[in-house]
Write a protein that holds these residues in place. Sequence first.
Motif, PDB file in Angstrom:
ATOM      1  N   VAL A  92       0.843  -1.201   0.000  1.00  0.00           N
ATOM      2  CA  VAL A  92       0.000   0.000   0.000  1.00  0.00           C
ATOM      3  C   VAL A  92       0.877   1.249   0.000  1.00  0.00           C
ATOM      4  CG1 VAL A  92      -1.585   1.359   1.424  1.00  0.00           C
ATOM      5  CG2 VAL A  92      -2.034  -1.069   1.022  1.00  0.00           C
ATOM      6  N   ARG A  93       1.949   1.233   0.781  1.00  0.00           N
ATOM      7  CA  ARG A  93       2.851   2.397   0.785  1.00  0.00           C
ATOM      8  C   ARG A  93       3.469   2.610  -0.593  1.00  0.00           C
ATOM      9  NH1 ARG A  93       3.783   4.444   5.755  1.00  0.00           N
ATOM     10  NH2 ARG A  93       3.584   3.107   7.600  1.00  0.00           N
ATOM     11  N   ALA A  94       3.772   1.515  -1.282  1.00  0.00           N
ATOM     12  CA  ALA A  94       4.452   1.617  -2.575  1.00  0.00           C
ATOM     13  C   ALA A  94       3.502   1.901  -3.732  1.00  0.00           C
ATOM     14  CB  ALA A  94       5.223   0.326  -2.851  1.00  0.00           C
ATOM     15  N   LEU A  95       2.292   1.305  -3.683  1.00  0.00           N
ATOM     16  CA  LEU A  95       1.414   1.324  -4.852  1.00  0.00           C
ATOM     17  C   LEU A  95       0.048   1.969  -4.604  1.00  0.00           C
ATOM     18  CD1 LEU A  95       2.034  -2.380  -5.966  1.00  0.00           C
ATOM     19  CD2 LEU A  95       3.114  -0.328  -6.903  1.00  0.00           C
ATOM     20  N   GLY A  96      -0.279   2.270  -3.346  1.00  0.00           N
ATOM     21  CA  GLY A  96      -1.635   2.735  -3.044  1.00  0.00           C
ATOM     22  C   GLY A  96      -2.578   1.543  -2.929  1.00  0.00           C
ATOM     23  N   VAL A  97      -3.798   1.815  -2.506  1.00  0.00           N
ATOM     24  CA  VAL A  97      -4.766   0.732  -2.297  1.00  0.00           C
ATOM     25  C   VAL A  97      -5.103   0.030  -3.602  1.00  0.00           C
ATOM     26  CG1 VAL A  97      -7.122   0.182  -1.590  1.00  0.00           C
ATOM     27  CG2 VAL A  97      -5.758   1.774  -0.234  1.00  0.00           C
ATOM     28  N   SER A  98      -5.487   0.805  -4.615  1.00  0.00           N
ATOM     29  CA  SER A  98      -5.910   0.190  -5.873  1.00  0.00           C
ATOM     30  C   SER A  98      -4.769  -0.570  -6.535  1.00  0.00           C
ATOM     31  CB  SER A  98      -6.478   1.253  -6.819  1.00  0.00           C
ATOM     32  OG  SER A  98      -5.503   2.253  -7.088  1.00  0.00           O
ATOM     33  N   GLY A  99      -3.572  -0.020  -6.501  1.00  0.00           N
ATOM     34  CA  GLY A  99      -2.435  -0.692  -7.105  1.00  0.00           C
ATOM     35  C   GLY A  99      -2.081  -1.964  -6.366  1.00  0.00           C
ATOM     36  N   SER A 100      -2.170  -1.914  -5.026  1.00  0.00           N
ATOM     37  CA  SER A 100      -1.869  -3.098  -4.232  1.00  0.00           C
ATOM     38  C   SER A 100      -2.847  -4.225  -4.527  1.00  0.00           C
ATOM     39  CB  SER A 100      -1.912  -2.743  -2.745  1.00  0.00           C
ATOM     40  OG  SER A 100      -1.767  -3.886  -1.940  1.00  0.00           O
ATOM     41  N   LEU A 101      -4.120  -3.895  -4.595  1.00  0.00           N
ATOM     42  CA  LEU A 101      -5.129  -4.919  -4.873  1.00  0.00           C
ATOM     43  C   LEU A 101      -5.039  -5.416  -6.314  1.00  0.00           C
ATOM     44  CD1 LEU A 101      -8.184  -3.417  -2.956  1.00  0.00           C
ATOM     45  CD2 LEU A 101      -6.801  -5.410  -2.312  1.00  0.00           C
ATOM     46  N   TRP A 109     -14.335 -11.143  -5.480  1.00  0.00           N
ATOM     47  CA  TRP A 109     -15.219 -10.716  -4.397  1.00  0.00           C
ATOM     48  C   TRP A 109     -14.409 -10.247  -3.185  1.00  0.00           C
ATOM     49  CZ3 TRP A 109     -15.166 -12.677   0.515  1.00  0.00           C
ATOM     50  CH2 TRP A 109     -14.529 -13.898   0.710  1.00  0.00           C
ATOM     51  N   LEU A 110     -13.278 -10.917  -2.895  1.00  0.00           N
ATOM     52  CA  LEU A 110     -12.467 -10.546  -1.747  1.00  0.00           C
ATOM     53  C   LEU A 110     -11.728  -9.241  -2.008  1.00  0.00           C
ATOM     54  CD1 LEU A 110     -11.445 -11.135   1.054  1.00  0.00           C
ATOM     55  CD2 LEU A 110      -9.754 -12.705   0.067  1.00  0.00           C
ATOM     56  N   SER A 111     -11.248  -9.066  -3.225  1.00  0.00           N
ATOM     57  CA  SER A 111     -10.607  -7.807  -3.590  1.00  0.00           C
ATOM     58  C   SER A 111     -11.582  -6.642  -3.447  1.00  0.00           C
ATOM     59  CB  SER A 111     -10.079  -7.888  -5.026  1.00  0.00           C
ATOM     60  OG  SER A 111      -9.437  -6.686  -5.384  1.00  0.00           O
ATOM     61  N   ALA A 112     -12.828  -6.843  -3.873  1.00  0.00           N
ATOM     62  CA  ALA A 112     -13.843  -5.795  -3.749  1.00  0.00           C
ATOM     63  C   ALA A 112     -14.150  -5.500  -2.286  1.00  0.00           C
ATOM     64  CB  ALA A 112     -15.110  -6.209  -4.485  1.00  0.00           C
ATOM     65  N   GLU A 113     -14.204  -6.536  -1.439  1.00  0.00           N
ATOM     66  CA  GLU A 113     -14.482  -6.352  -0.023  1.00  0.00           C
ATOM     67  C   GLU A 113     -13.339  -5.606   0.658  1.00  0.00           C
ATOM     68  OE1 GLU A 113     -16.126  -6.382   3.745  1.00  0.00           O
ATOM     69  OE2 GLU A 113     -17.055  -6.687   1.774  1.00  0.00           O
ATOM     70  N   LEU A 114     -12.098  -5.945   0.332  1.00  0.00           N
ATOM     71  CA  LEU A 114     -10.962  -5.229   0.908  1.00  0.00           C
ATOM     72  C   LEU A 114     -10.939  -3.782   0.437  1.00  0.00           C
ATOM     73  CD1 LEU A 114      -8.057  -7.835   0.742  1.00  0.00           C
ATOM     74  CD2 LEU A 114      -9.262  -7.011   2.763  1.00  0.00           C
ATOM     75  N   SER A 184     -14.805 -20.056  -0.513  1.00  0.00           N
ATOM     76  CA  SER A 184     -15.492 -20.228  -1.785  1.00  0.00           C
ATOM     77  C   SER A 184     -16.995 -20.013  -1.634  1.00  0.00           C
ATOM     78  CB  SER A 184     -15.214 -21.621  -2.351  1.00  0.00           C
ATOM     79  OG  SER A 184     -15.528 -22.633  -1.400  1.00  0.00           O
ATOM     80  N   ILE A 185     -17.525 -20.320  -0.471  1.00  0.00           N
ATOM     81  CA  ILE A 185     -18.954 -20.083  -0.212  1.00  0.00           C
ATOM     82  C   ILE A 185     -19.202 -18.599   0.027  1.00  0.00           C
ATOM     83  CG2 ILE A 185     -20.822 -20.495   1.449  1.00  0.00           C
ATOM     84  CD1 ILE A 185     -19.717 -23.320   1.790  1.00  0.00           C
ATOM     85  N   MET A 186     -18.292 -17.935   0.732  1.00  0.00           N
ATOM     86  CA  MET A 186     -18.483 -16.516   1.055  1.00  0.00           C
ATOM     87  C   MET A 186     -18.554 -15.647  -0.191  1.00  0.00           C
ATOM     88  SD  MET A 186     -16.066 -16.035   4.384  1.00  0.00           S
ATOM     89  CE  MET A 186     -16.295 -14.253   4.327  1.00  0.00           C
ATOM     90  N   GLY A 187     -17.908 -16.090  -1.258  1.00  0.00           N
ATOM     91  CA  GLY A 187     -17.989 -15.312  -2.487  1.00  0.00           C
ATOM     92  C   GLY A 187     -19.403 -15.197  -3.003  1.00  0.00           C
ATOM     93  N   ALA A 188     -20.208 -16.228  -2.787  1.00  0.00           N
ATOM     94  CA  ALA A 188     -21.601 -16.216  -3.237  1.00  0.00           C
ATOM     95  C   ALA A 188     -22.561 -15.826  -2.123  1.00  0.00           C
ATOM     96  CB  ALA A 188     -21.983 -17.602  -3.775  1.00  0.00           C
ATOM     97  N   ASP A 189     -22.128 -15.988  -0.874  1.00  0.00           N
ATOM     98  CA  ASP A 189     -22.998 -15.752   0.279  1.00  0.00           C
ATOM     99  C   ASP A 189     -22.203 -15.011   1.350  1.00  0.00           C
ATOM    100  OD1 ASP A 189     -24.787 -15.807   2.358  1.00  0.00           O
ATOM    101  OD2 ASP A 189     -24.857 -17.980   2.553  1.00  0.00           O
ATOM    102  N   PRO A 190     -22.142 -13.678   1.287  1.00  0.00           N
ATOM    103  CA  PRO A 190     -21.300 -12.907   2.204  1.00  0.00           C
ATOM    104  C   PRO A 190     -21.653 -13.064   3.679  1.00  0.00           C
ATOM    105  CG  PRO A 190     -21.986 -11.562   0.331  1.00  0.00           C
ATOM    106  CD  PRO A 190     -22.787 -12.824   0.271  1.00  0.00           C
ATOM    107  N   GLU A 191     -22.874 -13.506   3.963  1.00  0.00           N
ATOM    108  CA  GLU A 191     -23.275 -13.644   5.368  1.00  0.00           C
ATOM    109  C   GLU A 191     -22.943 -15.021   5.947  1.00  0.00           C
ATOM    110  OE1 GLU A 191     -27.395 -12.707   5.475  1.00  0.00           O
ATOM    111  OE2 GLU A 191     -27.091 -10.728   4.597  1.00  0.00           O
ATOM    112  N   ALA A 192     -22.344 -15.893   5.155  1.00  0.00           N
ATOM    113  CA  ALA A 192     -22.079 -17.264   5.617  1.00  0.00           C
ATOM    114  C   ALA A 192     -21.190 -17.275   6.855  1.00  0.00           C
ATOM    115  CB  ALA A 192     -21.439 -18.074   4.491  1.00  0.00           C
TER     116      ALA A 192
END
Length: 208
Positions: A92-101, A109-114, A184-192
């Motif tokens: 994050v220090r080197a690339l920023g949030v978007s660059g790091s992700l 789905w996890l990249s979007a959540e982070l 793998s389930i959380m990607g389809a069901d975030p409340e799992a």
Amino acid sequence: MFEIPLAAAGVSVVAPAPVPGPSLAVSALSALSASSGAVLVGGISFGAHLAAEWAVANPSRCAGLVLALPAWHGAPGSAPAALSAAHSAARVRALGVSGSLAESSLPEWLSAELSRAWSGYGGALAESLELAAERPAPSLAELATLEVPVGIAACVDDPIHPASVAAEWAAALPCARVGTTRLSIMGADPEALGRAAVLAWLRAAGLA
């Protein structure tokens, strides 16, 4: 993640906004202490550590714990989540949030959540990640002092927050249950994950 599963159990959620930077942990613990009456405390990953830390320091104020993805106990050492947080801070220090992700190999789905979660930390994100990577979690001996019902959720396919750590926490706690799901389930069901934690807590409390 916890709000809807807890609402189904008749529990409303209050989630104080984080204070990024060096005060991240202290501010979260202070917000809990400022609440009135007995509190059911919850958190995910570093938040789970802080929830348990507060419970250890305030046993008479804690009515129970709903936790997900604890990453270590005691000193972080070489725990995968600690190493990952330190690495993320450097990127994050080197690339920023978007660059790091963008350079990561995370599921979409996890990249979007982070991205959503990290956006609230602004320029203090890297410092916040470093703090999380270095702060000890409660030791197993400290967890053993907690007499309240505790529900812990783990993902059996998560290499960063090993399910074995959740099992170690549960074995140390006098009244705990573990619920599991998969990334793998959380990607389809975030409340799992939240459902697994709440159901484990209900079972620990003898309510399910």
